[in-house]
Enzyme design. Sequence first.
Site, PDB file in Angstrom:
ATOM      1  N   ALA A 191       0.871  -1.165   0.000  1.00 58.01           N
ATOM      2  CA  ALA A 191       0.000   0.000   0.000  1.00 58.01           C
ATOM      3  C   ALA A 191       0.913   1.221   0.000  1.00 58.01           C
ATOM      4  O   ALA A 191       2.081   1.137   0.402  1.00 58.01           O
ATOM      5  CB  ALA A 191      -0.869  -0.018   1.236  1.00 58.01           C
ATOM      6  N   GLY A 219       0.590  -4.831   1.021  1.00 57.87           N
ATOM      7  CA  GLY A 219      -0.607  -4.839   0.176  1.00 57.87           C
ATOM      8  C   GLY A 219      -0.368  -5.505  -1.174  1.00 57.87           C
ATOM      9  O   GLY A 219      -1.306  -6.022  -1.785  1.00 57.87           O
ATOM     10  N   GLU A 225      -0.832  -9.032  -0.511  1.00 59.39           N
ATOM     11  CA  GLU A 225      -2.260  -9.234  -0.222  1.00 59.39           C
ATOM     12  C   GLU A 225      -3.090  -9.180  -1.497  1.00 59.39           C
ATOM     13  O   GLU A 225      -4.028  -9.963  -1.676  1.00 59.39           O
ATOM     14  CB  GLU A 225      -2.718  -8.178   0.790  1.00 59.39           C
ATOM     15  CG  GLU A 225      -2.049  -8.390   2.145  1.00 59.39           C
ATOM     16  CD  GLU A 225      -2.290  -7.256   3.127  1.00 59.39           C
ATOM     17  OE1 GLU A 225      -1.852  -6.126   2.844  1.00 59.39           O
ATOM     18  OE2 GLU A 225      -2.918  -7.489   4.165  1.00 59.39           O
ATOM     19  N   GLU A 275       4.653  -5.066   7.173  1.00 60.45           N
ATOM     20  CA  GLU A 275       3.994  -3.918   7.824  1.00 60.45           C
ATOM     21  C   GLU A 275       4.474  -3.697   9.249  1.00 60.45           C
ATOM     22  O   GLU A 275       4.503  -2.571   9.751  1.00 60.45           O
ATOM     23  CB  GLU A 275       2.475  -4.114   7.838  1.00 60.45           C
ATOM     24  CG  GLU A 275       1.814  -4.059   6.467  1.00 60.45           C
ATOM     25  CD  GLU A 275       1.705  -5.411   5.782  1.00 60.45           C
ATOM     26  OE1 GLU A 275       2.429  -6.360   6.153  1.00 60.45           O
ATOM     27  OE2 GLU A 275       0.882  -5.518   4.861  1.00 60.45           O
TER      28      GLU A 275
HETATM   29  C1  HXC Z   1       5.075   4.333  -1.276  1.00 64.97           C
HETATM   30  C2  HXC Z   1       6.962   3.328  -2.091  1.00 64.97           C
HETATM   31  C3  HXC Z   1       6.597   2.089  -1.515  1.00 64.97           C
HETATM   32  C4  HXC Z   1       5.364   2.048  -0.791  1.00 64.97           C
HETATM   33  C5  HXC Z   1       8.472   1.817  -2.529  1.00 64.97           C
HETATM   34  N1  HXC Z   1       8.124   3.117  -2.696  1.00 64.97           N
HETATM   35  N2  HXC Z   1       7.554   1.183  -1.802  1.00 64.97           N
HETATM   36  N3  HXC Z   1       6.208   4.434  -1.961  1.00 64.97           N
HETATM   37  N4  HXC Z   1       4.651   3.188  -0.696  1.00 64.97           N
HETATM   38  N5  HXC Z   1       4.932   0.907  -0.248  1.00 64.97           N
HETATM   39  C6  HXC Z   1       8.872   4.152  -3.422  1.00 64.97           C
HETATM   40  C7  HXC Z   1      10.097   4.599  -2.640  1.00 64.97           C
HETATM   41  O1  HXC Z   1       9.738   5.547  -1.671  1.00 64.97           O
HETATM   42  C8  HXC Z   1      10.920   5.199  -3.738  1.00 64.97           C
HETATM   43  O2  HXC Z   1      10.428   6.488  -4.061  1.00 64.97           O
HETATM   44  C9  HXC Z   1      10.616   4.288  -4.944  1.00 64.97           C
HETATM   45  O3  HXC Z   1       9.387   3.653  -4.623  1.00 64.97           O
HETATM   46  C10 HXC Z   1      11.662   3.217  -5.143  1.00 64.97           C
HETATM   47  O4  HXC Z   1      11.831   2.515  -3.926  1.00 64.97           O
HETATM   48  P1  HXC Z   1      13.269   2.266  -3.226  1.00 64.97           P
HETATM   49  O5  HXC Z   1      13.004   2.015  -1.789  1.00 64.97           O
HETATM   50  O6  HXC Z   1      14.218   3.365  -3.589  1.00 64.97           O
HETATM   51  O7  HXC Z   1      13.712   0.931  -3.967  1.00 64.97           O
HETATM   52  P2  HXC Z   1      14.697  -0.198  -3.435  1.00 64.97           P
HETATM   53  O8  HXC Z   1      15.841   0.425  -2.693  1.00 64.97           O
HETATM   54  O9  HXC Z   1      14.982  -1.070  -4.611  1.00 64.97           O
HETATM   55  O10 HXC Z   1      13.858  -1.014  -2.344  1.00 64.97           O
HETATM   56  C11 HXC Z   1      12.708  -1.756  -2.736  1.00 64.97           C
HETATM   57  C12 HXC Z   1      11.870  -2.139  -1.488  1.00 64.97           C
HETATM   58  C13 HXC Z   1      11.573  -0.865  -0.666  1.00 64.97           C
HETATM   59  C14 HXC Z   1      12.645  -3.144  -0.613  1.00 64.97           C
HETATM   60  C15 HXC Z   1      10.580  -2.816  -2.003  1.00 64.97           C
HETATM   61  O11 HXC Z   1      11.033   0.118  -1.549  1.00 64.97           O
HETATM   62  C16 HXC Z   1      10.586  -1.076   0.435  1.00 64.97           C
HETATM   63  O12 HXC Z   1      10.906  -1.615   1.483  1.00 64.97           O
HETATM   64  N6  HXC Z   1       9.326  -0.605   0.231  1.00 64.97           N
HETATM   65  C17 HXC Z   1       8.307  -0.655   1.245  1.00 64.97           C
HETATM   66  C18 HXC Z   1       7.793  -2.056   1.425  1.00 64.97           C
HETATM   67  C19 HXC Z   1       6.724  -2.096   2.486  1.00 64.97           C
HETATM   68  O13 HXC Z   1       6.952  -1.785   3.662  1.00 64.97           O
HETATM   69  N7  HXC Z   1       5.524  -2.469   2.072  1.00 64.97           N
HETATM   70  C20 HXC Z   1       4.401  -2.537   2.966  1.00 64.97           C
HETATM   71  C21 HXC Z   1       3.691  -1.235   2.917  1.00 64.97           C
HETATM   72  S1  HXC Z   1       2.400  -1.159   4.085  1.00 64.97           S
HETATM   73  P3  HXC Z   1      11.409   7.772  -4.131  1.00 64.97           P
HETATM   74  O14 HXC Z   1      10.451   8.901  -4.359  1.00 64.97           O
HETATM   75  O15 HXC Z   1      12.164   7.816  -2.869  1.00 64.97           O
HETATM   76  O16 HXC Z   1      12.286   7.453  -5.316  1.00 64.97           O
HETATM   77  C22 HXC Z   1       1.182  -2.034   3.456  1.00 64.97           C
HETATM   78  C23 HXC Z   1       0.101  -2.109   4.404  1.00 64.97           C
HETATM   79  C24 HXC Z   1      -1.134  -2.772   4.076  1.00 64.97           C
HETATM   80  O17 HXC Z   1       1.182  -2.527   2.365  1.00 64.97           O
HETATM   81  C25 HXC Z   1      -2.110  -2.652   5.178  1.00 64.97           C
HETATM   82  C26 HXC Z   1      -1.769  -2.065   6.468  1.00 64.97           C
HETATM   83  C27 HXC Z   1      -1.466  -0.616   6.593  1.00 64.97           C
END
Ligand code: HXC
Length: 257
Positions: free
Chosen positions: A65, A108, A111, A131
Site C-alpha cells: 500500500a 498490500g 495481499e 507492515e
Molecule cells: C510508497 C513506495 C513504496 C510504498 C516503494 N516506494 N515502496 N512508496 N509506498 N509501499 C517508493 C520509494 O519511496 C521510492 O520512491 C521508490 O518507490 C523506489 O523505492 P526504493 O526504496 O528506492 O527501492 P529499493 O531500494 O529497490 O527497495 C525496494 C523495497 C523498498 C525493498 C521494495 O522500496 C521497500 O521496502 N518498500 C516498502 C515495502 C513495504 O513496507 N511495504 C508494505 C507497505 S504497508 P522515491 O520517491 O524515494 O524514489 C502495506 C500495508 C497494508 O502494504 C495494510 C496495512 C497498513
Amino acid sequence: MSYETILVEQRGAVTLITLNRPQALNALNSQVLADLIAALAAFDADDSQRCAVVTGSEKAFAAGADIKEMQSQSFADMYGHNFFAGYDRVTATRKPWIAAVNGFALGGGCELAMMADFIIAGDNAKFGQPEIKLAVTPGMGGSQRLTRAIGKAKAMEMCLTGRMMDAHEAERSGLVAKVVPAAELVDEAMKTATAIAAMAPLAALACKEMVNAAFETTLQQGVIFERRLFHGLFGTEDQKEGMAAFVEKRPGNWTGK
Ligand code: HXC
C-alpha cells in the site's frame, strides 16, 4: 477506456492488467484501487472476456500500500472511511483471474496477489508482509489469506518478522501455483489464462465458487455446495456439448449457456 495507473489490454478472451506506477514500485494508492476496481468490473461484465491476468513490472508486482498516502492518516480517517474496504470489490470479481508476480510483492502487494484465484511467480519474486516494520499490520486480508495459504507457523513468522520469502519457498509452501523464469512470466501466465478462457464459462465460474467455498464452510456443507453446482451444470447447453464432444472425439464448442 484508459486508466491512470494501470494498462489494460485484451488478448483474445484474456484481459491483461498491468500495474503501472514504476516510480513508486507500483505502490497501491487510492487511484490504483479505483482503476483496478473499474478494470476488473469491466472484465467481469464483458462476455468476450473469460480470464484475466494482473501483473506488475519485472522489479515489482507491488511494493505495498502507498506508505506516503497513509502516513498522515488518523484512526478516524482510516476507520471512518473504512480504508481498504474497496478491495472487497476486487475479491468480488466472479470470473477467474491470475496474479503474475515478478519482483516485490510486499504488504498490500502480497495481499493483492493473494486475492487472485492463484499466483504464478517469476523466479525473482519476493513475497512478504513487512507492515510490522512500520508499526502496523497487514490490513488487506494478509493475516487471513496468508495463514490459510501456508499455515500458521510460517504465516506468523512472516508477519512477526516482516521477512521476505522467495519464489521457490513460496511454491513449496503452497502460496504460489508454479514458478517460471522471470522473463517468461507474462507469457506463461497468459498461456495458462488462455487455457482457462477456453473452458466452458459456466463451469469455470462454478469451479471458482466451489473452491472458494472451501474457505468459508464446513467440509460437509462445502461438499453439498459443490454437488448442487455440479448438478446445476446439467441444466446447461455446454454440458450436453462437452460430453457429446468427448464421445464424438472432437473439441467442445461452448456457448456459455
Ligand atoms: C510508497 C513506495 C513504496 C510504498 C516503494 N516506494 N515502496 N512508496 N509506498 N509501499 C517508493 C520509494 O519511496 C521510492 O520512491 C521508490 O518507490 C523506489 O523505492 P526504493 O526504496 O528506492 O527501492 P529499493 O531500494 O529497490 O527497495 C525496494 C523495497 C523498498 C525493498 C521494495 O522500496 C521497500 O521496502 N518498500 C516498502 C515495502 C513495504 O513496507 N511495504 C508494505 C507497505 S504497508 P522515491 O520517491 O524515494 O524514489 C502495506 C500495508 C497494508 O502494504 C495494510 C496495512 C497498513
